[in-house]
Design a protein around this motif. Structure first.
Motif, short mmCIF file in Angstrom:
data_model
loop_
_atom_site.label_atom_id
_atom_site.label_comp_id
_atom_site.label_asym_id
_atom_site.label_seq_id
_atom_site.Cartn_x
_atom_site.Cartn_y
_atom_site.Cartn_z
N ALA A 103 -14.42 -0.29 -11.47
CA ALA A 103 -13.65 0.95 -11.54
C ALA A 103 -14.08 1.80 -12.73
CB ALA A 103 -12.16 0.64 -11.62
N ILE B 209 -11.26 1.04 -5.42
CA ILE B 209 -11.71 -0.30 -5.81
C ILE B 209 -10.51 -1.23 -5.72
CG2 ILE B 209 -12.96 -1.64 -7.52
CD1 ILE B 209 -14.41 0.91 -6.53
N LYS C 214 -13.20 -6.06 -10.64
CA LYS C 214 -12.53 -4.83 -10.21
C LYS C 214 -12.42 -3.82 -11.34
CE LYS C 214 -8.23 -4.81 -10.39
NZ LYS C 214 -7.12 -4.48 -11.30
N LYS D 166 -7.89 2.37 -8.34
CA LYS D 166 -8.11 0.92 -8.34
C LYS D 166 -6.77 0.21 -8.16
CE LYS D 166 -7.59 0.46 -13.35
NZ LYS D 166 -8.17 -0.01 -14.62
#
Length: 320
Positions: free
Chosen positions: A138, A175, A134, A149
């Motif tokens: 991002a 995200i 993640k 995110k």
């Protein structure tokens, strides 16, 4: 937690927010809502406070504190109406009655997400590696446009809706990390987010005591790849790819170490080369490089080129 000035820096009428929550407004008010909180200490004027049922304490106990801090309204269970009315009586604070404050929060996030069709959303799940993937994705997406995110590890049924509520009118990419530990949780997360792109890092035995079997973990995490998803990704060492494709009717793209040159610098991380572009990531362990490669492949799908990837990942450091 939804930051101040959230809701795309917009001001929403209380009646509209109540409808999005599926709630009934008691003591109607002309006030507006600017942000959402689940911690009364974070509340201020025009906050909307959700009195969630905690494992140790009930949010209802803090309704009075939230109202005293200037909340526009508090969201409480219908069964707690009398107590909530008494606690908020001295203040100009409306009540929104719902069957479940958590379900109402999730409903609000779902309806809010629908209002922002310009956002391309990515959902990331797996037994491990979610946060690294993640954060890396991002970083790449941020080179392409405004990106929101999941903050920290806000990846639960509570954290995801709060994360979704951080989306703004000019957000291009969202995200999101989706962490589950019991059956049915992914259904609710997917219903809220409806991710355009999904990535599954791996299927391990995390929370096996609640899922009871690896096959159940596979079934539940595989629900990320919902009908209508545009694209899905799995690691090329995943032994369950065929089963996931059969269930989802989606041709999954695989990622791994191919296409990248990696030089291990020990505790200093890795020097990586992707399509002739060189960059350094402060990841210790080859498993983290695999997570970065997953982020690279999704980044390409979002429209990033090799220079965007190198720019976004230079100096990348995973969450501690």
């Amino acid at each position: 937690m939804a930051r101040k000035g959230g809701f795309s820096n917009q001001r929403y009428p209380l009646a509209k927010v109540a409808a999005m929550c599926g709630g009934l407004v008691v003591r109607p008010s002309e006030r507006i809502v600017e942000d959402v909180q689940i911690d009364s200490r974070q509340c201020s004027r025009n906050s909307l406070f959700f009195a969630l049922d905690g494992t140790r304490e009930h949010g209802l106990s803090y309704v009075g504190d939230a109202a005293a801090r200037g909340c526009s309204a508090v969201v409480v269970s219908r069964s707690d109406k009398e107590r909530a009315v008494a606690m908020t009586q001295p203040y100009k604070c409306a009540l929104i009655l719902v069957s479940s404050p958590l379900s109402a929060l999730q409903s609000l996030a779902r309806e809010y997400r629908k209002m922002l069709p310009q956002v391309t959303s990515v959902g990331i799940t797996g037994s491990c590696g979610k946060s690294t993937t993640k954060e890396a994705l991002a970083a790449i997406a941020s080179t392409l446009g405004n990106t929101i995110k999941t903050p920290g590890n806000f990846n639960s049924e509570i954290g995801l809706p709060l994360s979704i509520l951080q989306l703004e009118n000019d957000t291009q990419f969202g995200i999101f990390e989706l962490g589950i530990d019991h059956v049915g949780e992914m259904d609710r997360m997917v219903e809220m987010l409806k991710p355009d792109i999904g990535l599954l890092t791996n299927i391990g035995i995390s929370h096996l005591e609640k899922f009871t079997s690896r096959s159940t973990i596979l079934e539940e995490k595989g629900k990320l790849f919902h009908p209508g998803m545009k694209m899905g990704f799995v690691s090329d060492d995943c032994p369950y790819t065929s089963a996931l494709e059969e269930r989802s009717q989606l041709r999954l793209k695989q990622y791994g170490f191919s296409g990248v040159e990696a030089l291990d610098r020990g505790l200093d991380g890795w020097d990586l080369s992707f399509e002739g572009e060189h960059f350094h990531v402060s990841c210790v362990g080859k498993h983290l490089v695999r997570d970065v490669m997953g982020a690279i492949q999704v980044g390409l799908a979002l429209g990033a080129d090799k220079k965007d990837i190198a720019e976004g990942l230079e100096g990348f450091r995973p969450m501690q």
